[in-house]
Design a protein around this motif. Structure first.
Motif, PDB file in Angstrom:
ATOM      1  N   THR A  92     -14.588  44.631 -26.272  1.00 28.68           N
ATOM      2  CA  THR A  92     -15.329  43.852 -27.266  1.00 28.68           C
ATOM      3  C   THR A  92     -14.701  44.106 -28.629  1.00 28.68           C
ATOM      4  O   THR A  92     -14.054  45.141 -28.852  1.00 28.68           O
ATOM      5  N   LEU A  93     -14.897  43.163 -29.554  1.00 27.75           N
ATOM      6  CA  LEU A  93     -14.357  43.268 -30.916  1.00 27.75           C
ATOM      7  C   LEU A  93     -15.513  43.285 -31.902  1.00 27.75           C
ATOM      8  O   LEU A  93     -16.414  42.436 -31.835  1.00 27.75           O
ATOM      9  N   ARG A  94     -15.489  44.257 -32.802  1.00 25.35           N
ATOM     10  CA  ARG A  94     -16.454  44.330 -33.901  1.00 25.35           C
ATOM     11  C   ARG A  94     -15.684  44.108 -35.198  1.00 25.35           C
ATOM     12  O   ARG A  94     -14.772  44.874 -35.518  1.00 25.35           O
ATOM     13  N   ASP A  95     -16.003  43.037 -35.941  1.00 20.33           N
ATOM     14  CA  ASP A  95     -15.268  42.757 -37.178  1.00 20.33           C
ATOM     15  C   ASP A  95     -15.877  43.515 -38.343  1.00 20.33           C
ATOM     16  O   ASP A  95     -16.906  44.203 -38.209  1.00 20.33           O
ATOM     17  N   THR A  96     -15.253  43.393 -39.503  1.00 21.17           N
ATOM     18  CA  THR A  96     -15.683  44.131 -40.684  1.00 21.17           C
ATOM     19  C   THR A  96     -17.088  43.750 -41.108  1.00 21.17           C
ATOM     20  O   THR A  96     -17.812  44.556 -41.696  1.00 21.17           O
ATOM     21  N   CYS A  97     -17.479  42.530 -40.821  1.00 17.87           N
ATOM     22  CA  CYS A  97     -18.816  42.077 -41.213  1.00 17.87           C
ATOM     23  C   CYS A  97     -19.892  42.569 -40.249  1.00 17.87           C
ATOM     24  O   CYS A  97     -21.068  42.235 -40.410  1.00 17.87           O
ATOM     25  N   GLY A  98     -19.515  43.323 -39.207  1.00 18.39           N
ATOM     26  CA  GLY A  98     -20.493  43.834 -38.261  1.00 18.39           C
ATOM     27  C   GLY A  98     -20.790  42.912 -37.108  1.00 18.39           C
ATOM     28  O   GLY A  98     -21.641  43.228 -36.255  1.00 18.39           O
ATOM     29  N   ASN A  99     -20.103  41.790 -37.019  1.00 20.50           N
ATOM     30  CA  ASN A  99     -20.314  40.872 -35.912  1.00 20.50           C
ATOM     31  C   ASN A  99     -19.573  41.382 -34.675  1.00 20.50           C
ATOM     32  O   ASN A  99     -18.426  41.822 -34.770  1.00 20.50           O
ATOM     33  N   VAL A 100     -20.235  41.291 -33.500  1.00 23.93           N
ATOM     34  CA  VAL A 100     -19.658  41.811 -32.264  1.00 23.93           C
ATOM     35  C   VAL A 100     -19.422  40.653 -31.304  1.00 23.93           C
ATOM     36  O   VAL A 100     -20.296  39.807 -31.088  1.00 23.93           O
ATOM     37  N   SER A 101     -18.237  40.633 -30.726  1.00 25.63           N
ATOM     38  CA  SER A 101     -17.894  39.569 -29.797  1.00 25.63           C
ATOM     39  C   SER A 101     -18.557  39.799 -28.443  1.00 25.63           C
ATOM     40  O   SER A 101     -19.111  40.877 -28.168  1.00 25.63           O
ATOM     41  N   SER A 102     -18.473  38.805 -27.595  1.00 22.80           N
ATOM     42  CA  SER A 102     -18.865  38.980 -26.204  1.00 22.80           C
ATOM     43  C   SER A 102     -17.814  39.843 -25.495  1.00 22.80           C
ATOM     44  O   SER A 102     -16.727  40.093 -26.028  1.00 22.80           O
ATOM     45  N   VAL A 103     -18.133  40.297 -24.298  1.00 23.76           N
ATOM     46  CA  VAL A 103     -17.198  41.137 -23.546  1.00 23.76           C
ATOM     47  C   VAL A 103     -16.075  40.257 -22.996  1.00 23.76           C
ATOM     48  O   VAL A 103     -16.312  39.160 -22.483  1.00 23.76           O
ATOM     49  N   SER A 104     -14.876  40.737 -23.135  1.00 25.23           N
ATOM     50  CA  SER A 104     -13.728  39.977 -22.653  1.00 25.23           C
ATOM     51  C   SER A 104     -13.729  39.903 -21.130  1.00 25.23           C
ATOM     52  O   SER A 104     -14.356  40.735 -20.455  1.00 25.23           O
ATOM     53  N   PRO A 105     -13.018  38.943 -20.545  1.00 20.23           N
ATOM     54  CA  PRO A 105     -12.811  38.964 -19.092  1.00 20.23           C
ATOM     55  C   PRO A 105     -12.096  40.247 -18.689  1.00 20.23           C
ATOM     56  O   PRO A 105     -11.253  40.764 -19.420  1.00 20.23           O
ATOM     57  N   SER A 106     -12.453  40.767 -17.522  1.00 16.70           N
ATOM     58  CA  SER A 106     -11.844  42.020 -17.058  1.00 16.70           C
ATOM     59  C   SER A 106     -10.402  41.784 -16.640  1.00 16.70           C
ATOM     60  O   SER A 106     -10.034  40.719 -16.139  1.00 16.70           O
ATOM     61  N   SER A 107      -9.601  42.828 -16.833  1.00 16.06           N
ATOM     62  CA  SER A 107      -8.219  42.813 -16.382  1.00 16.06           C
ATOM     63  C   SER A 107      -8.021  44.004 -15.460  1.00 16.06           C
ATOM     64  O   SER A 107      -8.262  45.157 -15.850  1.00 16.06           O
ATOM     65  N   CYS A 108      -7.583  43.714 -14.196  1.00 13.34           N
ATOM     66  CA  CYS A 108      -7.417  44.764 -13.192  1.00 13.34           C
ATOM     67  C   CYS A 108      -5.952  44.824 -12.793  1.00 13.34           C
ATOM     68  O   CYS A 108      -5.411  43.851 -12.247  1.00 13.34           O
ATOM     69  N   PRO A 109      -5.264  45.926 -13.063  1.00 19.00           N
ATOM     70  CA  PRO A 109      -3.848  45.997 -12.706  1.00 19.00           C
ATOM     71  C   PRO A 109      -3.669  46.093 -11.196  1.00 19.00           C
ATOM     72  O   PRO A 109      -4.536  46.589 -10.465  1.00 19.00           O
ATOM     73  N   ALA A 110      -2.546  45.619 -10.721  1.00 25.70           N
ATOM     74  CA  ALA A 110      -2.209  45.752  -9.300  1.00 25.70           C
ATOM     75  C   ALA A 110      -1.875  47.204  -8.999  1.00 25.70           C
ATOM     76  O   ALA A 110      -1.155  47.863  -9.757  1.00 25.70           O
ATOM     77  N   LEU A 111      -2.409  47.723  -7.871  1.00 23.62           N
ATOM     78  CA  LEU A 111      -2.145  49.093  -7.434  1.00 23.62           C
ATOM     79  C   LEU A 111      -1.291  49.023  -6.169  1.00 23.62           C
ATOM     80  O   LEU A 111      -1.677  48.420  -5.160  1.00 23.62           O
ATOM     81  N   LEU A 112      -0.123  49.665  -6.213  1.00 22.94           N
ATOM     82  CA  LEU A 112       0.889  49.536  -5.165  1.00 22.94           C
ATOM     83  C   LEU A 112       0.956  50.804  -4.318  1.00 22.94           C
ATOM     84  O   LEU A 112       0.963  51.923  -4.853  1.00 22.94           O
ATOM     85  N   THR A 113       1.057  50.618  -3.012  1.00 32.38           N
ATOM     86  CA  THR A 113       1.368  51.718  -2.090  1.00 32.38           C
ATOM     87  C   THR A 113       2.566  51.301  -1.248  1.00 32.38           C
ATOM     88  O   THR A 113       2.744  50.122  -0.918  1.00 32.38           O
ATOM     89  N   VAL A 114       3.415  52.318  -0.871  1.00 40.91           N
ATOM     90  CA  VAL A 114       4.639  52.068  -0.098  1.00 40.91           C
ATOM     91  C   VAL A 114       4.682  53.074   1.043  1.00 40.91           C
ATOM     92  O   VAL A 114       4.415  54.274   0.850  1.00 40.91           O
ATOM     93  N   GLU A 115       5.048  52.588   2.244  1.00 42.44           N
ATOM     94  CA  GLU A 115       5.221  53.484   3.388  1.00 42.44           C
ATOM     95  C   GLU A 115       6.373  52.976   4.248  1.00 42.44           C
ATOM     96  O   GLU A 115       6.781  51.807   4.144  1.00 42.44           O
ATOM     97  N   ALA A 116       6.904  53.898   5.058  1.00 40.91           N
ATOM     98  CA  ALA A 116       8.009  53.526   5.941  1.00 40.91           C
ATOM     99  C   ALA A 116       7.497  52.614   7.048  1.00 40.91           C
ATOM    100  O   ALA A 116       6.434  52.842   7.632  1.00 40.91           O
ATOM    101  N   ALA A 117       8.281  51.600   7.319  1.00 42.56           N
ATOM    102  CA  ALA A 117       7.902  50.663   8.383  1.00 42.56           C
ATOM    103  C   ALA A 117       8.488  51.082   9.724  1.00 42.56           C
ATOM    104  O   ALA A 117       8.212  50.428  10.741  1.00 42.56           O
ATOM    105  N   ASP A 118       9.308  52.136   9.773  1.00 47.25           N
ATOM    106  CA  ASP A 118       9.899  52.633  11.015  1.00 47.25           C
ATOM    107  C   ASP A 118      10.070  54.135  10.861  1.00 47.25           C
ATOM    108  O   ASP A 118      10.045  54.665   9.741  1.00 47.25           O
ATOM    109  N   PRO A 119      10.273  54.868  11.956  1.00 45.86           N
ATOM    110  CA  PRO A 119      10.337  56.338  11.853  1.00 45.86           C
ATOM    111  C   PRO A 119      11.433  56.845  10.938  1.00 45.86           C
ATOM    112  O   PRO A 119      11.295  57.891  10.299  1.00 45.86           O
TER     113      PRO A 119
END
Length: 690
Positions: A487-514
């Motif tokens: 959220t953003l609060r400006d100098t005049c004390g006005n507060v914005s609505s909550v922004s849309p959420s941002s979720c980063p991609a979480l990566l996992t890696v594993e061997a596909a063969d022995p």
């Protein structure tokens, strides 16, 4: 006393002696001095030796003659004496001149300057038989030594100049300009050649005297031009008045320039204390108090001619801070015609406005931010006499608003150190966050309480973005995938609505063969400002140890990827997923964390080799995977080292210290430190068969 020049001697010595004795006797009987007779009040005159004209003042260096008046009988030169005595009514001692008879010329010197008395002694002619005593007359004069004429030259309008004498001492003065005919020097201007050197010769003369004195000056005088008031600039902050600067043009030196003002209901009047001297055709005049009005420059020359510049009115700028906008009002004195306005704002913005407007609404402002405005009007008609401008006072306004600011735009991404970097940018097309604002970022994870981070402050200046780095361990994030909002609060004390959420991609890696010869990648969906409904496009990046991109996949829309052939020369393979779309602004992307696939190093050796020179299996070669930073040693049955290498390209032909191979069994050992820093030891035996 001065001795006069002697006349010619008489040819007869006897007669000379007789006359001298008679004159001496007569002088001894003279009444001294004798008042002139009524019928002849000026018994003798002093005349210029060159012109013969009578002079009343004697000049040093100019010879004169003494002449008896016609109203009295003439005296023989041998019986006539003249002597000049310093002082008024002065006579020689005992009235006996020490000069020579008949000497009638005299040239004053510097020692004679001041009052002098001309003394005349005339004796009767003894040969005429007439008796009587000699007669002495006097006349008073002034001896002067005037200096050469001194004068100044001042330019005037109409290609004329005024000459002014700065000393005196002559009866009359004449002037010659550029070798022309002499003319009497008066208070009237003389004609000159404009813009070039002019030669002035002033000559002084004394009435009746043939002696003249001259002075020459050669000058290039400035040409009178129509003065120009090019720019009027208010220097203060008040629209109603204050200090101002006037920029003048076409104001060469040699003239007097005065600022004149016309205020409400008044004719033009000279502003007190504002005479200005011209310079190199330009000048600047600064005043401490300039009320609203119309201004011009008056140019006056030495001849009394006056010319006026163009008029420039004052320009006032006032305004108020309204809800989310600044309203500006222009006050141009007298309603002069304006070609265009230019409004400059302190953040570098410049707005061009038409000449007919009188107000402007600036809606591109941020709450709590201070803005300085300066308005410049270019007046109509500037093409004829040069650019004319009037500049307003500086107006300062702090933008106000009761409207909440737009929600910021939030993008969550990982850096190469696997830290989440959350970037907040202004929403709704704004370029910057206003000074003094605050952005509050929070993290929400499934099954966990929201975490609010300390506010990010914009400080005293506007900024285009604010950045938060979340140092939460990657394992924690993988266990509970996070999303970030702000959220953003400006100098005049006005507060914005909550922004849309941002979720980063979480990566996992594993061997596909022995053996890890292929890699399987999986990641969570990236969520951008567009929300869950806005799909993302992904690309898999293969990285080097330094983060450099080694390979990049084709665009993907799914959340998995099989790499069938990871690089064979690397024990650890690093991957990163790049996400785009999902409502992200053009050119903005998000990265997943860096996922790794670590594979075990392996040495592959035969159990025997045959160094017999048949070209088949003649040497021992080191084969395997990810062999880096290793030491390979072969020892015989006595424990003596027979071969060592750290280079997998080096082979062993079975020789020992240069001796041919010996059939036997040998023990080998491999010591290696993997790319992941872990040690590895591998041992075995090898047999030489010839």
């Amino acid at each position: 006393m001065k001795k006069l020049s002697a006349p010619s001697a008489l040819p007869r010595l006897g007669l000379l002696l007789l006359l001298w004795l008679a004159a001496l006797a007569a002088r001894s009987q003279n009444a001294c001095p004798t008042p002139p007779p009524a019928a002849c009040p000026e018994p003798f005159r002093v005349v210029d030796a060159g012109t013969g004209q009578e002079v009343r003042t004697l000049t040093v260096g100019c010879p004169v003659r003494f002449v008896q008046a016609a109203c009295r009988p003439a005296t023989l030169p041998t019986l006539l004496y003249y002597q000049v005595v310093q002082g008024t009514n002065a006579i020689p001692p005992n009235c006996l001149p020490t000069t020579t008879a008949g000497a009638t010329t005299y040239t004053p010197t510097a020692a004679d300057v001041g009052p002098v008395t001309v003394f005349e002694l005339s004796n009767p002619d003894p040969s005429s038989g007439a008796g009587g005593a000699g007669v002495a007359y006097i006349r008073n004069y002034q001896v002067v030594a005037p200096t050469p004429p001194a004068f100044t030259v001042a330019p005037c309008a109409g290609n004329t100049a005024l000459l002014t004498l700065t000393n005196s001492g002559y009866s009359q003065y004449t002037v010659q300009v550029n070798g022309g005919a002499p003319q009497l020097l008066t208070s009237q201007p003389v004609n000159i050649a404009p813009g070039v050197a002019n030669t002035f010769v002033v000559t002084g003369s004394i009435a009746g005297s043939s002696c003249l004195q001259s002075t020459t000056q050669t000058l290039t005088l400035p040409v009178a031009q129509a003065p120009m008031l090019a720019r009027l600039t208010r220097l203060g902050t008040a629209a109603s008045g204050g200090p101002a600067q006037f920029d003048l043009a076409q104001v060469p030196a040699g003239f007097t320039y005065t600022l004149q003002a016309q205020t409400t209901g008044q004719p033009y009047q000279t502003v007190p204390g504002t005479p200005a001297s011209g310079g190199t055709n330009t000048a600047t005049l600064t005043l401490g108090q300039v009320p609203p009005g119309r201004y011009r420059i008056a140019r006056t020359d030495a001849c009394g001619n006056t010319a006026f510049s163009n008029e420039v009115p004052t320009l006032g700028l006032s305004g108020t801070a309204d809800n989310g906008r600044n309203v500006l009002t222009f006050d141009l004195y007298g309603g002069a015609a304006v070609a265009s306005y230019s409004l400059a704002r302190s953040d570098g913005a410049v707005i061009t406005l038409g000449g007919s407007v009188s107000t402007y609404v600036d809606a591109s402002v941020q709450c709590g931010r201070a803005y300085d405005y300066r308005l410049t009007a270019t007046l109509v008609g500037s093409g004829i006499i040069g650019t004319r401008q009037t500049v307003s006072n500086t107006l300062s306004l702090t933008a106000q608003s009761t409207t909440p600011p737009p929600a910021p735009l939030v993008v969550a991404s990982f850096d190469l150190r696997n830290r989440v970097v959350v970037t907040a940018s202004p929403g709704a097309g704004a370029a910057t966050f206003g000074a003094g604002g605050q952005v509050i970022i929070s993290r929400q994870a499934s099954g966990a309480a929201p975490v609010a981070y300390a506010p990010l402050r914009t400080g005293s200046a506007a900024v285009p973005r604010l950045v938060l780095r979340d140092s939460t361990a990657l394992g924690t994030l993988l266990a509970a995938p996070p999303c970030y909002a702000a959220t953003l609060r400006d100098t005049c004390g006005n507060v914005s609505s909550v922004s849309p959420s941002s979720c980063p991609a979480l990566l996992t890696v594993e061997a596909a063969d022995p053996e890890g010869q292929s890699a399987q990648l999986r990641w969570s969906a990236f969520q951008g400002p567009g929300g869950p409904a806005a799909g993302a496009t992904y690309q898999v990046l293969t990285l080097g140890a330094d983060g450099a991109v080694l390979a990049i996949s084709a665009p993907l829309t799914g959340l998995t990827y099989l790499d069938p052939a990871p690089p064979l020369d690397r024990q650890i393979v690093r991957y990163r997923v790049l996400a785009s779309g999902a409502g992200l602004p053009t050119g903005t992307v998000s990265y997943s964390n860096v996922g790794t696939l670590t594979r075990r190093p392996r040495l592959v050796l035969p159990t025997a080799f045959t160094p017999n020179g048949d070209g088949l299996n003649d040497v021992l070669e080191l084969k395997g995977r990810y062999l880096q930073s290793f030491t390979f040693i072969v020892v015989d049955r006595n424990g003596q080292e027979v071969f060592r290498t750290t280079d997998r390209a080096q082979t062993w032909d079975g020789s020992i210290n240069g001796r041919p191979p010996v059939n036997a069994a040998y023990v080998w050992r491999l010591d290696l430190r993997g790319e992941d820093g872990q040690p590895l030891r591998q041992t075995g035996t090898i047999t030489i068969l010839k």
